[in-house]
Design a protein around this motif. Structure first.
Motif, PDB file in Angstrom:
ATOM      1  N   TYR A   1       0.860  -1.174   0.000  1.00 24.65           N
ATOM      2  CA  TYR A   1       0.000   0.000   0.000  1.00 24.65           C
ATOM      3  C   TYR A   1       0.901   1.230   0.000  1.00 24.65           C
ATOM      4  N   GLN A   2       0.659   2.114  -0.994  1.00 24.46           N
ATOM      5  CA  GLN A   2       1.470   3.328  -1.146  1.00 24.46           C
ATOM      6  C   GLN A   2       2.954   2.973  -1.221  1.00 24.46           C
ATOM      7  N   GLU A   3       3.232   1.933  -2.038  1.00 27.07           N
ATOM      8  CA  GLU A   3       4.608   1.497  -2.321  1.00 27.07           C
ATOM      9  C   GLU A   3       5.356   1.075  -1.057  1.00 27.07           C
ATOM     10  N   GLU A   4       4.625   0.555  -0.100  1.00 33.49           N
ATOM     11  CA  GLU A   4       5.236   0.081   1.145  1.00 33.49           C
ATOM     12  C   GLU A   4       4.479  -1.141   1.634  1.00 33.49           C
ATOM     13  N   GLN A   5       5.199  -2.077   2.225  1.00 30.13           N
ATOM     14  CA  GLN A   5       4.566  -3.256   2.796  1.00 30.13           C
ATOM     15  C   GLN A   5       3.894  -2.880   4.115  1.00 30.13           C
ATOM     16  N   MET A   6       2.578  -3.124   4.178  1.00 33.01           N
ATOM     17  CA  MET A   6       1.801  -2.753   5.357  1.00 33.01           C
ATOM     18  C   MET A   6       1.170  -4.008   5.967  1.00 33.01           C
ATOM     19  N   VAL A   7       1.067  -4.007   7.296  1.00 28.70           N
ATOM     20  CA  VAL A   7       0.427  -5.105   8.019  1.00 28.70           C
ATOM     21  C   VAL A   7      -1.012  -4.702   8.326  1.00 28.70           C
ATOM     22  N   PHE A   8      -1.952  -5.534   7.878  1.00 31.30           N
ATOM     23  CA  PHE A   8      -3.380  -5.313   8.132  1.00 31.30           C
ATOM     24  C   PHE A   8      -3.835  -6.317   9.194  1.00 31.30           C
ATOM     25  N   CYS A   9      -4.198  -5.828  10.373  1.00 34.81           N
ATOM     26  CA  CYS A   9      -4.718  -6.685  11.441  1.00 34.81           C
ATOM     27  C   CYS A   9      -6.228  -6.453  11.536  1.00 34.81           C
ATOM     28  N   TYR A  10      -6.988  -7.531  11.556  1.00 32.98           N
ATOM     29  CA  TYR A  10      -8.450  -7.392  11.541  1.00 32.98           C
ATOM     30  C   TYR A  10      -9.076  -8.216  12.663  1.00 32.98           C
ATOM     31  N   THR A  11     -10.108  -7.642  13.258  1.00 34.81           N
ATOM     32  CA  THR A  11     -10.861  -8.325  14.311  1.00 34.81           C
ATOM     33  C   THR A  11     -12.302  -7.838  14.290  1.00 34.81           C
ATOM     34  N   PRO A  12     -13.292  -8.720  14.368  1.00 34.76           N
ATOM     35  CA  PRO A  12     -14.699  -8.287  14.344  1.00 34.76           C
ATOM     36  C   PRO A  12     -15.082  -7.582  15.639  1.00 34.76           C
ATOM     37  N   LEU A  13     -15.865  -6.521  15.530  1.00 30.62           N
ATOM     38  CA  LEU A  13     -16.330  -5.795  16.704  1.00 30.62           C
ATOM     39  C   LEU A  13     -17.589  -6.413  17.303  1.00 30.62           C
ATOM     40  N   LYS A  14     -18.293  -7.249  16.489  1.00 32.85           N
ATOM     41  CA  LYS A  14     -19.551  -7.875  16.932  1.00 32.85           C
ATOM     42  C   LYS A  14     -20.557  -6.782  17.276  1.00 32.85           C
ATOM     43  N   LEU A  15     -20.999  -6.668  18.522  1.00 36.76           N
ATOM     44  CA  LEU A  15     -21.951  -5.609  18.889  1.00 36.76           C
ATOM     45  C   LEU A  15     -23.201  -5.646  18.015  1.00 36.76           C
ATOM     46  N   GLN A  16     -23.679  -6.849  17.689  1.00 32.99           N
ATOM     47  CA  GLN A  16     -24.866  -7.009  16.844  1.00 32.99           C
ATOM     48  C   GLN A  16     -24.660  -6.375  15.469  1.00 32.99           C
ATOM     49  N   SER A  17     -23.427  -6.424  14.974  1.00 33.48           N
ATOM     50  CA  SER A  17     -23.138  -5.785  13.686  1.00 33.48           C
ATOM     51  C   SER A  17     -22.158  -6.644  12.909  1.00 33.48           C
ATOM     52  N   ASP A  18     -21.914  -6.228  11.667  1.00 34.69           N
ATOM     53  CA  ASP A  18     -20.883  -6.888  10.860  1.00 34.69           C
ATOM     54  C   ASP A  18     -19.657  -5.977  10.746  1.00 34.69           C
ATOM     55  N   TRP A  19     -19.437  -5.169  11.755  1.00 31.46           N
ATOM     56  CA  TRP A  19     -18.325  -4.230  11.726  1.00 31.46           C
ATOM     57  C   TRP A  19     -16.998  -4.926  12.065  1.00 31.46           C
ATOM     58  N   TYR A  20     -15.956  -4.393  11.430  1.00 23.52           N
ATOM     59  CA  TYR A  20     -14.596  -4.870  11.665  1.00 23.52           C
ATOM     60  C   TYR A  20     -13.699  -3.695  12.036  1.00 23.52           C
ATOM     61  N   LEU A  21     -12.757  -3.932  12.932  1.00 19.37           N
ATOM     62  CA  LEU A  21     -11.701  -2.962  13.206  1.00 19.37           C
ATOM     63  C   LEU A  21     -10.463  -3.422  12.447  1.00 19.37           C
ATOM     64  N   ILE A  22     -10.005  -2.618  11.505  1.00 13.01           N
ATOM     65  CA  ILE A  22      -8.827  -2.922  10.700  1.00 13.01           C
ATOM     66  C   ILE A  22      -7.712  -1.974  11.114  1.00 13.01           C
ATOM     67  N   SER A  23      -6.631  -2.517  11.639  1.00 10.03           N
ATOM     68  CA  SER A  23      -5.475  -1.712  12.042  1.00 10.03           C
ATOM     69  C   SER A  23      -4.380  -1.886  10.993  1.00 10.03           C
ATOM     70  N   ILE A  24      -3.806  -0.774  10.571  1.00  9.18           N
ATOM     71  CA  ILE A  24      -2.805  -0.780   9.502  1.00  9.18           C
ATOM     72  C   ILE A  24      -1.543  -0.114  10.016  1.00  9.18           C
TER      73      ILE A  24
ATOM     74  N   SER B   1       2.998   0.062   9.094  1.00 12.20           N
ATOM     75  CA  SER B   1       4.112  -0.320   8.231  1.00 12.20           C
ATOM     76  C   SER B   1       4.821  -1.551   8.781  1.00 12.20           C
ATOM     77  N   ARG B   2       5.131  -2.470   7.865  1.00  8.60           N
ATOM     78  CA  ARG B   2       5.854  -3.678   8.273  1.00  8.60           C
ATOM     79  C   ARG B   2       7.218  -3.329   8.840  1.00  8.60           C
ATOM     80  N   ASN B   3       7.857  -2.306   8.295  1.00 11.84           N
ATOM     81  CA  ASN B   3       9.173  -1.900   8.793  1.00 11.84           C
ATOM     82  C   ASN B   3       9.103  -1.450  10.248  1.00 11.84           C
ATOM     83  N   VAL B   4       8.009  -0.734  10.586  1.00 15.80           N
ATOM     84  CA  VAL B   4       7.848  -0.281  11.972  1.00 15.80           C
ATOM     85  C   VAL B   4       7.673  -1.473  12.900  1.00 15.80           C
ATOM     86  N   VAL B   5       6.838  -2.445  12.449  1.00 11.34           N
ATOM     87  CA  VAL B   5       6.616  -3.639  13.274  1.00 11.34           C
ATOM     88  C   VAL B   5       7.915  -4.399  13.478  1.00 11.34           C
TER      89      VAL B   5
END
Length: 306
Positions: free
Chosen positions: A126-149, A151-155
């Motif tokens: 993403y944007q010419e850089e390797q990015m880590v996408f972490c995903y977890t469902p929020l539930k709460l009677q919804s189909d919402w997801y929290l996506i955390s992004i 940089s792989r270099n930072v991790v």
């Protein structure tokens, strides 16, 4: 209507962010269905302005190097972060993942994970850089997801820092153990030398006193374990004889037969009354025809003879 299932037959749920027809701002709603006595159905709705609660959903982390989106299972962006590195115009998260830079199979696997409400992570360009996408469902009677992004270099940098700190801690523990072992070995060696010197000194005194000293077993028949140098001389052993040469010789074979019962009586009295006794008796020397009279002092040390 937002949620895993659409329709008004749900008892409660969340309405995805939308522009309010009343205020004209971006909002989302929580609703609870109410069944009235007259058979009518109503809904109790609580409305929240996205701008006022965006910080509660779009988290920043790693010193603001990472940011978060709230999306649904199809990737639609519901709440976008104010983070300067985030995309302010993208409508769907998959639009941020150009196929020319990412594997189609990985994108399909990511989409399937969202459909199945799984938790996990994936790496995309993403944007010419390797990015880590972490995903977890929020539930709460919804189909919402929290996506955390982030940089792989930072991790990797932070991971390396954690590994270095861990290795430093392990090295410190190993060094501490090594120093402790070294101190213990030094202490043991010093103690051994000290005990050795004491034993040598006691051994010197044991052989230097001008009286015969015998170590005798407690069990019957009473047998000699050791004689000091003077005891060996009195019984006419060779001058170079060791202290344990008489080991195994029974007192009965050394004490004159006429004095044996009296001698055993003194030993019993010493054992039973835990006291010293001094007496004289005749002993048989190496020369079977030689007799001599010795004054013997006995004391109980470790319990009665057998």
């Amino acid at each position: 209507m937002g949620g895993r299932k659409s329709g008004t037959n749900k008892k409660d749920g969340i309405i995805n962010p939308h522009i309010s027809s009343v205020t004209g701002v971006n909002v989302f709603d929580l609703f609870v269905r109410i069944d009235l006595r007259d058979g009518e159905t109503g809904f109790l709705v609580k409305e929240y302005e996205v701008e006022n609660i965006v910080d509660s959903f779009s988290l920043s982390f790693y010193n603001d190097a990472g940011f978060s989106y709230v999306i649904n299972t199809t990737g639609d962006v519901l709440i976008r972060p104010p983070h300067p590195n985030s995309n302010k115009t993208v409508q769907n998260l998959f639009d941020m993942l150009p196929v020319t830079q990412n594997s189609e199979n990985k994108i399909r696997e990511f989409a399937k994970a969202l459909e199945d409400f799984r938790t996990g992570w994936a790496v995309f360009a993403y944007q010419e850089e390797q990015m880590v996408f972490c995903y977890t469902p929020l539930k709460l009677q919804s189909d919402w997801y929290l996506i955390s992004i982030i940089s792989r270099n930072v991790v990797e940098k932070r991971t390396n820092e954690i590994l270095m700190r861990t290795m430093t801690l392990i090295a410190s523990i190993i060094l501490g153990i090594f120093l402790l072992v070294a101190f213990y070995v030094r202490y043991v060696n010093r103690t051994d030398r000290k005990l050795g010197n004491q034993a040598e000194y006691i051994g010197h005194l044991y052989n230097a006193v001008p009286e015969g000293i015998a170590l005798i077993t407690q069990e019957q028949p009473l047998c000699i374990l050791q004689l000091n140098r003077e005891g060996l001389r009195l019984l006419e052993y060779p001058e170079d004889a060791q202290n344990d040469v008489p080991k195994g010789n029974a007192i009965k074979d050394i004490v004159h037969p006429e004095d044996y019962e009296q001698t055993i009586g003194f030993f019993r009295d010493t054992a039973e009354n835990d006291r010293k006794n001094r007496f004289e008796n005749r002993v048989m020397r190496q020369d079977p025809y030689s007799e001599d009279k010795l004054a013997i002092l006995i004391s109980r040390r470790n319990g009665p003879p057998g």
